[in-house]
Design an enzyme around this catalytic site. Structure first.
Site: not given
Ligand SMILES: [Zn+2]
Ligand SMILES: [Zn+2]
Length: 646
Positions: A366, A388, A472, A518
């Site tokens: 990134r 995952h 999350k 994730h």
């Molecule tokens: Zn992921």
């Protein structure tokens, strides 16, 4: 009269127009002395703001994060005034509070300031603070505001005001100084008892490299001199433990301008350490039912358009790679998830075959602006300890608990005992913001909260903090210096299974959407090793450290025996080396101490005759003469006491 609700639910009646400070005084004089900021109905207000309607009031002191924020932001006004008085003609831009202190971005014109100017600035700012000036907010029209800064020739403030709406613009006055400001101040400057200018750095106006470079003046302030002294001591310790410094000293990693900024190069010792960390996690993951997969570093642009990552990373990150074919474009992988979705899609699954858990140490890329890069914590290429999990909605609760277990095991084995967690859930007032059925969201949120409770985690629930695609749980650890670091995340996702059309056959013989989780306990290998370096100061757990022992022959004639000792250590799978240089043992010990080697094994005549080694621990403890077998047992026991099996 108005009704004011306090955070504990108590309701106080006050005359309309009473201020947060009046409410504090009504509770106790002691509280009123300590209150420095307030929030009314989700808006930060001044302690003197008149309250004209019923509402909820939170009062903040120095001990609250919001209190510190107001304190530091207020100090930035004082420092700006000091700068203006010391350097007439400079142009002030913005001066917000940050996690530790505040900064002010200033256009110093042809002038520049450096460390030698700091004492004078501090002195001036403190002089102003001692004047106990009240911070007073006042509304101005856009016209007035523009006129005021045009007169001063400050194009930065003019630009800021031009983007504001008339009727919402406020100035803050204290002493002879005025600044464009939204508010959020402490009652007066007199509360600021200690001010320190920490550093200066270049910063582009509005963070844009095409704009003029300004000088960012960083500072911090405290309500007591003693707190500043303590903070500076902590900073000094942090400097000693800076992972960039330690990484170089311990020969773990480096950067090369030729290779490119933000792209770490792992040196042999660092690469071996990374491999041990990976193997440690792989072993635990295997027991937890994960399967390793491997995916490429690039993927077709279309893959990331499908996943939605192109919309997120496309424009602002590395640009597509072209091939000799005109219509073909690839992207450097910003995330591993799309690749893993395609792995899941290679064959049909029935509910009985789920969960599928695909793990990969996947390197992603990134683009970060060069000013944002920082050692291993902000880089342009990094390896996630990614996995995952694809499961049915009914399996989610159990899977979440399993992931928490694994994360706790991993953090515990690496010496982190002090952590908290944050559960991010929906904002129930804006259901349209979220993808996936209400039923599934409820199920997932309850599953996460139950799992966190069940595992005895110290956690807070933040509503409205969930991503649009799922709730999350984030782990935060406190390091040895008491600093908080955000670590790995466990994230539920209803979005990618939809976008990649993932299915499984349920017990009803129909096709259903799996839920995706994730998770990455370390976050990334780079960031985690940086954190571990700063937490341990380079004294890694014995199982992880590059060299566990160093053999120090007293003189040249003991070299042969030293080599014999080394061979024997190798047979016991102890990582060691021999210092054969013709230096004194004293010097060799000092250097081994610097290199943080846990055990120094000194061998001379006595040891050779008795077939032993004299063991000295890092830090100086003398363990005396022992046999090699006893030493090997000592190492094994110590490793086993920290590295429990999963
Ligand atoms: Zn992921
Ligand atoms: Zn302000």
């Amino acid at each position: 009269m108005i009704k004011i609700t306090l955070p504990d639910g108590t309701i106080k009646e006050h005359a309309t127009g009473s201020s947060p400070m009046d409410v504090a005084k009504g509770i106790s004089e002691g509280l009123a002395r300590n209150v420095i900021s307030a929030k009314y109905n989700d808006t930060i207000v001044e302690t003197v703001t008149p309250l004209n309607e019923d509402g909820t009031l939170t009062l903040y002191t120095w001990n609250d994060k919001e209190g510190k924020k107001a304190f530091w932001h207020s100090t930035s006004h004082v420092v700006a005034q000091a700068l203006e008085e010391l350097y007439p003609g400079i142009k002030l831009t913005i001066g917000p509070a940050i996690d530790n202190g505040f900064y002010y971005d200033v256009d110093f014109g042809d002038r520049s300031i450096s460390e030698k100017d700091f004492p004078e600035i501090e002195k001036k700012a403190l002089e102003i603070a001692r004047g106990k000036h009240d911070y007073k907010m006042r509304s101005v029209t856009k016209e007035e505001a523009l006129a005021s800064y045009k007169k001063q020739g400050n194009e930065y403030k003019v630009e800021l005001i031009e983007n504001l709406e008339d009727g919402t613009i406020t100035f803050c006055d204290h002493d002879t100084f005025t600044d464009l400001c939204r508010g959020g101040h402490i009652p007066n400057t007199g509360i600021i008892k200690a001010i320190k200018i920490l550093s200066v750095a270049g910063a582009y106006w509005r963070g844009n490299e095409n704009n003029k470079q300004l000088t960012r003046v960083y500072g911090i302030s405290f309500p007591k001199q003693k707190e500043l002294t303590e903070y500076l001591e902590l900073l000094e310790q942090a400097k000693q433990r800076d992972h960039r410094k330690l990484g170089k000293e311990l020969e773990l990693f480096t950067f090369s301008a030729k290779v490119g900024q933000g792209l770490p190069l792992w040196l042999p010792k660092g690469a071996a350490l990374r491999e041990r960390l990976e193997n440690f996690l792989k072993k635990a993951q295997k027991k937890a039912g994960y399967e390793m997969v491997v995916t490429p570093h690039i993927g077709q642009k279309e893959l990331y358009v499908t996943s939605g990552h192109y919309a997120k990373y496309g424009e602002d990150s590395f640009q597509p790679i072209k091939t000799p074919k005109a219509d073909e474009e690839f992207l450097l992988k910003p995330m591993n998830c799309p690749h893993h979705c395609e792995i899941y899609n290679t064959k049909p699954f029935s509910y009985r075959e789920l969960p599928k858990r695909y793990a990969e140490f996947g390197t992603v890329y990134r683009y970060e602006q060069s000013g944002e890069l920082h050692g291993l914590t902000r880089v342009r290429g990094f390896t996630q300890d990614d996995a995952h999990i694809f499961c049915t909605p009914d399996q989610l609760a159990e899977e979440f608990k399993n992931v928490i277990d694994l994360t706790l095991y991993v953090l515990g084995s690496l010496g982190f005992g002090n952590f908290t967690a944050q559960v991010s859930v929906r904002d129930l007032n804006t259901p349209e913001k979220y993808i996936g059925s209400v039923e599934n969201w409820e199920k997932a949120e309850n599953a996460i909260i139950d799992a966190a409770k069940d595992k005895g985690l110290d956690f807070v629930i933040e509503s409205g903090e969930a991503a649009f695609y799922g709730p999350k749980l984030d782990f935060m650890v406190k390091d040895a210096l008491g600093r908080n670091w955000q670590l790995g995340t466990i994230q539920v996702d209803y979005n990618l299974p939809e976008r990649f059309d993932l299915t499984y056959k349920g017990s009803d013989n129909e096709l259903h959407r799996p839920v995706m989780i994730h998770r990455a306990p370390f976050g990334s290998m780079e960031r985690f090793i940086a954190l571990l370096l700063e937490h341990t100061g380079g004294n890694f757990p014995l199982w992880l450290i590059p060299e566990q022992a160093i053999v120090l022959p007293i003189s040249e004639k003991h070299e042969k025996y030293a080599q014999k000792v080394l061979n024997s250590l190798e047979n016991h799978e102890i990582r060691a080396l021999v210092d054969k240089r013709s230096e004194t043992v004293g010097k060799k010990i000092r250097e081994a101490e610097m290199n943080k080697i846990p055990f120094m094994l000194i061998v001379g005549d006595n040891e050779e005759q008795e077939n032993t080694i004299s063991v000295r621990r890092h830090g100086g403890e003398d363990l005396g003469s022992i046999s090699l077998t006893d030493f090997a047992n000592l190492v094994t026991n110590e490793i086993n006491s920290t590295l429990k099996s999963f």
